[in-house]
Design an enzyme around this catalytic site. Structure first.
Site, short mmCIF file in Angstrom:
data_model
loop_
_atom_site.label_atom_id
_atom_site.label_comp_id
_atom_site.label_asym_id
_atom_site.label_seq_id
_atom_site.Cartn_x
_atom_site.Cartn_y
_atom_site.Cartn_z
N HIS A 171 45.51 40.67 35.71
CA HIS A 171 44.63 39.58 35.28
C HIS A 171 44.09 39.94 33.90
O HIS A 171 43.67 41.08 33.66
CB HIS A 171 43.50 39.41 36.29
CG HIS A 171 42.34 38.64 35.75
ND1 HIS A 171 42.50 37.39 35.19
CD2 HIS A 171 41.03 38.95 35.64
CE1 HIS A 171 41.31 36.97 34.78
NE2 HIS A 171 40.40 37.89 35.03
N ASN A 190 40.34 34.98 28.69
CA ASN A 190 40.38 35.14 30.15
C ASN A 190 40.44 33.75 30.77
O ASN A 190 39.47 33.00 30.70
CB ASN A 190 39.12 35.92 30.58
CG ASN A 190 39.00 36.07 32.08
OD1 ASN A 190 39.62 35.36 32.86
ND2 ASN A 190 38.16 37.01 32.49
N CYS A 201 38.82 35.17 39.65
CA CYS A 201 39.89 35.82 38.87
C CYS A 201 41.00 36.37 39.77
O CYS A 201 42.12 36.59 39.31
CB CYS A 201 39.32 36.95 38.02
SG CYS A 201 38.17 36.34 36.79
#
Ligand code: UT7
Length: 332
Positions: free
Chosen positions: A259, A289, A114
């Protein structure tokens, strides 16, 4: 010493929309649970076999080059952040380079999950500052959907992740105080197994076995609450570190682009930093995500929506598997 400025941004997301109601037909979950715990309403999933991290990255890169008023031949180097490459090796950056006709141009894959795009921007910045390259294509692309356990057993992870790609063109500028002003990059492998995909890997006597499939170790594992607790501490820390390095205050930041991990994480970060909610960008409701792709997709949309204007101070920040975390402070 030149600075590295963002000359263009672009994104690509698959057309196939998977709503929370679609997931209800695959596992024991509910639209209400997913919205309340994550803020996600829908996500995009690839057409398997047709779209990959690199093909989506190519589409995003072409959009970014167009926005920058450049073409493929202007690119001196490629950095591709992904945890879901087409092959164990080589990396998606090589495939993307070939598709763009950039044969012979260096391509580096980054695998910091991520936090991939934050790392990638920082690495590109160093290459530009050193004078080694003038224009670098930085891409984040992910195919998560085909790796998920889309049954009730895997529901805590499966409802969160989505597919997509984002790209930026970074180019050298002599303008003082413009572009990437500072970055910080962190990792702590003590927590590697709190969010990871165990198999296939090179630890044992076989790369792949029927046991791995039977035991479900081919699916991503996440200790959700544990990750959540670390994330809400590390996001603000990394943001504050960019301010300490540059002398700016949090009031100087025009937009934080975190993020997109979970809407509740983003809200907790906003509250901990005590900044207005309109200064923190969120589009997780549309895409879930998308790991290394989430920040460049979010930056692209923030620009499209006029939430980022020329001269704005923008902080990109991420936390994820590794654990890894970090931030960039950018003057657009
Ligand atoms: O990208 C960076 C890394 N990732 C993250 O930052 C994600 C961090 N973690 C999270 O976002 C959250 O921990 C989750 C969204 C994964 C889970 O939310 P939570 O509020 O921490 O829920 P939980 O794991 O504590 O589970 C609460 C309940 C459990 O049931 P019981 O034990 O209370 O009966 C779970 O079994 O919710 C259940 N549950 C679900 N129910 C419906 C877990 N997943 C689901 C689901 N649908 N998809």
């Amino acid at each position: 010493m030149p600075n590295a400025k963002i000359a263009g941004m672009g994104k690509y997301v698959p057309e196939r929309i998977i709503t929370n109601h679609d997931l209800e037909t695959m596992m024991d979950t509910s639209d209400a649970w997913i919205r309340e715990r994550t803020g996600i309403h829908e996500r995009r999933w690839v057409e398997p076999g047709r779209e990959t991290a690199a093909t989506m990255g190519v589409a995003a890169a072409r959009n970014a080059l167009k926005q920058a008023g450049m073409n493929e031949q202007d690119v001196d180097f490629i950095i591709f952040a992904t945890l879901s490459p087409e092959y164990t090796f080589p990396g998606s950056g090589c495939l993307l380079g070939d598709e763009l006709g950039l044969n012979g141009v260096g391509a580096l894959d980054i695998r910091t999950q991520c936090t991939g795009f934050v790392y990638a921007l920082s690495i590109a910045d160093q290459f530009i500052k050193s004078g080694m390259y003038k224009t670098i294509l930085v891409v984040g692309g992910e195919v998560q959907s085909t790796a998920l356990n889309v049954s009730t057993e895997g529901r805590d992870v499966a409802v969160i992740f989505g597919d997509g790609a984002g790209a930026t063109v970074l180019t050298a500028t002599e303008e003082e105080g413009r572009g990437i002003l500072t970055s910080n990059l962190h990792a702590d492998g003590k927590y590697a197994r709190q969010l990871y995909c165990e198999d296939p890997g090179s630890r044992g006597d076989k790369r792949v076995s029927h046991e791995m499939i039977d035991n479900g170790t081919i699916y991503p594992y996440m200790n959700g609450r544990y990750v959540f607790k670390h994330a809400v501490t590390r996001f603000p820390e990394a943001i504050m570190e960019t301010l300490a390095a540059t002398g700016y205050t949090k009031d100087d930041i025009d937009l934080i682009v975190p993020h997109q991990a979970n809407k509740r994480i983003t809200e907790a970060v906003q509250q901990r930093l005590d900044v207005p909610s309109e200064k923190v960008f969120s589009n997780i409701h549309k895409y879930g995500n998308t790991t290394a792709a989430s920040i460049p997709i979010a930056l692209t949309e923030a620009l499209e929506e006029g939430r980022i204007k020329a001269g704005d101070l923008v902080c990109t920040v991420a936390f994820g598997s590794g654990f890894t975390w970090g931030a960039n402070l950018i003057r657009f």
